[in-house]
Every structure is written in C-alpha cells, then in structure tokens.
Write a protein that holds these residues in place. Sequence first.
Motif, PDB file in Angstrom:
ATOM      1  N   ASN A   4      48.347  46.118  68.056  1.00  0.00           N
ATOM      2  CA  ASN A   4      47.197  46.681  67.353  1.00  0.00           C
ATOM      3  C   ASN A   4      45.949  45.854  67.582  1.00  0.00           C
ATOM      4  O   ASN A   4      44.858  46.396  67.732  1.00  0.00           O
ATOM      5  N   LEU A   5      46.080  44.531  67.580  1.00  0.00           N
ATOM      6  CA  LEU A   5      44.933  43.658  67.811  1.00  0.00           C
ATOM      7  C   LEU A   5      44.373  43.867  69.212  1.00  0.00           C
ATOM      8  O   LEU A   5      43.163  43.967  69.397  1.00  0.00           O
ATOM      9  N   GLN A   6      45.254  43.981  70.206  1.00  0.00           N
ATOM     10  CA  GLN A   6      44.806  44.219  71.578  1.00  0.00           C
ATOM     11  C   GLN A   6      44.124  45.587  71.690  1.00  0.00           C
ATOM     12  O   GLN A   6      43.110  45.731  72.362  1.00  0.00           O
ATOM     13  N   LYS A   7      44.680  46.592  71.009  1.00  0.00           N
ATOM     14  CA  LYS A   7      44.091  47.928  71.023  1.00  0.00           C
ATOM     15  C   LYS A   7      42.705  47.899  70.372  1.00  0.00           C
ATOM     16  O   LYS A   7      41.764  48.503  70.880  1.00  0.00           O
ATOM     17  N   ASN A   8      42.572  47.178  69.254  1.00  0.00           N
ATOM     18  CA  ASN A   8      41.270  47.064  68.588  1.00  0.00           C
ATOM     19  C   ASN A   8      40.253  46.359  69.468  1.00  0.00           C
ATOM     20  O   ASN A   8      39.100  46.760  69.524  1.00  0.00           O
ATOM     21  N   ARG A   9      40.662  45.307  70.147  1.00  0.00           N
ATOM     22  CA  ARG A   9      39.745  44.592  71.045  1.00  0.00           C
ATOM     23  C   ARG A   9      39.282  45.490  72.174  1.00  0.00           C
ATOM     24  O   ARG A   9      38.099  45.493  72.530  1.00  0.00           O
ATOM     25  N   LYS A  10      40.217  46.265  72.734  1.00  0.00           N
ATOM     26  CA  LYS A  10      39.854  47.179  73.811  1.00  0.00           C
ATOM     27  C   LYS A  10      38.884  48.240  73.298  1.00  0.00           C
ATOM     28  O   LYS A  10      37.885  48.545  73.946  1.00  0.00           O
ATOM     29  N   GLY A  11      39.167  48.799  72.118  1.00  0.00           N
ATOM     30  CA  GLY A  11      38.287  49.807  71.531  1.00  0.00           C
ATOM     31  C   GLY A  11      36.912  49.247  71.232  1.00  0.00           C
ATOM     32  O   GLY A  11      35.895  49.896  71.478  1.00  0.00           O
ATOM     33  N   ASN A  12      36.864  48.020  70.693  1.00  0.00           N
ATOM     34  CA  ASN A  12      35.576  47.390  70.396  1.00  0.00           C
ATOM     35  C   ASN A  12      34.781  47.126  71.662  1.00  0.00           C
ATOM     36  O   ASN A  12      33.574  47.353  71.693  1.00  0.00           O
ATOM     37  N   SER A  13      35.447  46.645  72.709  1.00  0.00           N
ATOM     38  CA  SER A  13      34.711  46.372  73.955  1.00  0.00           C
ATOM     39  C   SER A  13      34.215  47.674  74.576  1.00  0.00           C
ATOM     40  O   SER A  13      33.139  47.717  75.160  1.00  0.00           O
ATOM     41  N   GLN A  14      34.970  48.772  74.413  1.00  0.00           N
ATOM     42  CA  GLN A  14      34.519  50.072  74.913  1.00  0.00           C
ATOM     43  C   GLN A  14      33.266  50.508  74.153  1.00  0.00           C
ATOM     44  O   GLN A  14      32.298  50.971  74.754  1.00  0.00           O
ATOM     45  N   LEU A  15      33.265  50.354  72.829  1.00  0.00           N
ATOM     46  CA  LEU A  15      32.099  50.737  72.028  1.00  0.00           C
ATOM     47  C   LEU A  15      30.876  49.896  72.391  1.00  0.00           C
ATOM     48  O   LEU A  15      29.766  50.422  72.496  1.00  0.00           O
ATOM     49  N   ILE A  16      31.074  48.615  72.598  1.00  0.00           N
ATOM     50  CA  ILE A  16      29.961  47.731  72.985  1.00  0.00           C
ATOM     51  C   ILE A  16      29.398  48.166  74.336  1.00  0.00           C
ATOM     52  O   ILE A  16      28.189  48.257  74.516  1.00  0.00           O
ATOM     53  N   SER A  17      30.276  48.473  75.266  1.00  0.00           N
ATOM     54  CA  SER A  17      29.842  48.918  76.594  1.00  0.00           C
ATOM     55  C   SER A  17      29.066  50.229  76.510  1.00  0.00           C
ATOM     56  O   SER A  17      28.019  50.396  77.157  1.00  0.00           O
ATOM     57  N   ILE A  18      29.562  51.183  75.715  1.00  0.00           N
ATOM     58  CA  ILE A  18      28.872  52.462  75.549  1.00  0.00           C
ATOM     59  C   ILE A  18      27.490  52.233  74.961  1.00  0.00           C
ATOM     60  O   ILE A  18      26.497  52.790  75.426  1.00  0.00           O
ATOM     61  N   ARG A  19      27.405  51.387  73.951  1.00  0.00           N
ATOM     62  CA  ARG A  19      26.113  51.120  73.304  1.00  0.00           C
ATOM     63  C   ARG A  19      25.123  50.488  74.288  1.00  0.00           C
ATOM     64  O   ARG A  19      23.969  50.882  74.353  1.00  0.00           O
ATOM     65  N   LYS A  20      25.593  49.510  75.058  1.00  0.00           N
ATOM     66  CA  LYS A  20      24.707  48.812  75.992  1.00  0.00           C
ATOM     67  C   LYS A  20      24.225  49.703  77.133  1.00  0.00           C
ATOM     68  O   LYS A  20      23.138  49.505  77.661  1.00  0.00           O
ATOM     69  N   SER A  21      25.030  50.678  77.524  1.00  0.00           N
ATOM     70  CA  SER A  21      24.674  51.488  78.693  1.00  0.00           C
ATOM     71  C   SER A  21      24.003  52.821  78.341  1.00  0.00           C
ATOM     72  O   SER A  21      23.741  53.632  79.227  1.00  0.00           O
ATOM     73  N   ASN A  22      23.710  53.042  77.065  1.00  0.00           N
ATOM     74  CA  ASN A  22      23.060  54.292  76.638  1.00  0.00           C
ATOM     75  C   ASN A  22      21.894  53.978  75.718  1.00  0.00           C
ATOM     76  O   ASN A  22      22.076  53.737  74.523  1.00  0.00           O
ATOM     77  N   ILE A  23      20.686  54.007  76.272  1.00  0.00           N
ATOM     78  CA  ILE A  23      19.481  53.632  75.532  1.00  0.00           C
ATOM     79  C   ILE A  23      19.261  54.526  74.309  1.00  0.00           C
ATOM     80  O   ILE A  23      18.633  54.110  73.339  1.00  0.00           O
ATOM     81  N   GLU A  24      19.814  55.739  74.336  1.00  0.00           N
ATOM     82  CA  GLU A  24      19.688  56.625  73.179  1.00  0.00           C
ATOM     83  C   GLU A  24      20.242  55.962  71.916  1.00  0.00           C
ATOM     84  O   GLU A  24      19.708  56.148  70.821  1.00  0.00           O
ATOM     85  N   LEU A  25      21.321  55.202  72.070  1.00  0.00           N
ATOM     86  CA  LEU A  25      21.971  54.585  70.905  1.00  0.00           C
ATOM     87  C   LEU A  25      21.200  53.397  70.352  1.00  0.00           C
ATOM     88  O   LEU A  25      21.307  53.077  69.172  1.00  0.00           O
TER      89      LEU A  25
END
Length: 107
Positions: A4-25
């Motif tokens: 679960n911890l590894q899954k959460n880290r992966k999900g968090n890094s995905q969200l961070i990446s999405i936020r950084k690569s989409n100026i709309e956010l």
Amino acid sequence: KRMNLQKNRKGNSQLISIRKSNIELTHGNYKEILVKNKQFIFGRCYNDKWILVVLNLDDKGEILEFNVPFSNKSLINLKNTNEHFTTFNNKLQLNIPAFSNKILKVE
C-alpha cells in the motif's frame, strides 16, 4: 502494508507529475462544476484549455451527468490515458468508482 505504501508513493508521484506538466492546474482560473453530498467536480481553465478534477468520496460508484463550459470535445483521463470521454451539448456523463478520482483534460 508495504505494498500500500508503494502504491501510494506511485500515485503521489503521478499526481505531482500531472500537476507539473499541466499549466491549467497551477495557473488556471477555478470553476466549480458540481457539488453533491460525496461527489465534487471542479475545472481549471488557462488560455481556453480545460482540465476537470472529479472526486467520488462515497463507498459506492456513481454515474454522474453534469454541465461543462464547453461542448463536443474529447477528454482524456490523465491518470489513465486509455480512458476517453466526449462531451455533447455542454454535458458530460461518466461512471466513477467508489473512493476514486479522475483528472480529465480536453484534447
């Protein structure tokens, strides 16, 4: 617990990446789209480019139909790029599982 911890880290890094690569956010204007008891949708718009954030905090899935500020557009789920949606007459309908979210970008 370790999985679960590894899954959460992966999900968090995905969200961070999405936020950084989409100026709309980060710089887009905020618009509340839908507020229900356990579902919430908001949009961010920057230079006429939209992203919708869809949250379902309920313990059961929900089919949502709601108005959007654009029509006849295709959207992609940035968290699962195999998932696409289409608006029609300024409406979008989608099925959102329990305790889940989607980040939809107009293509």
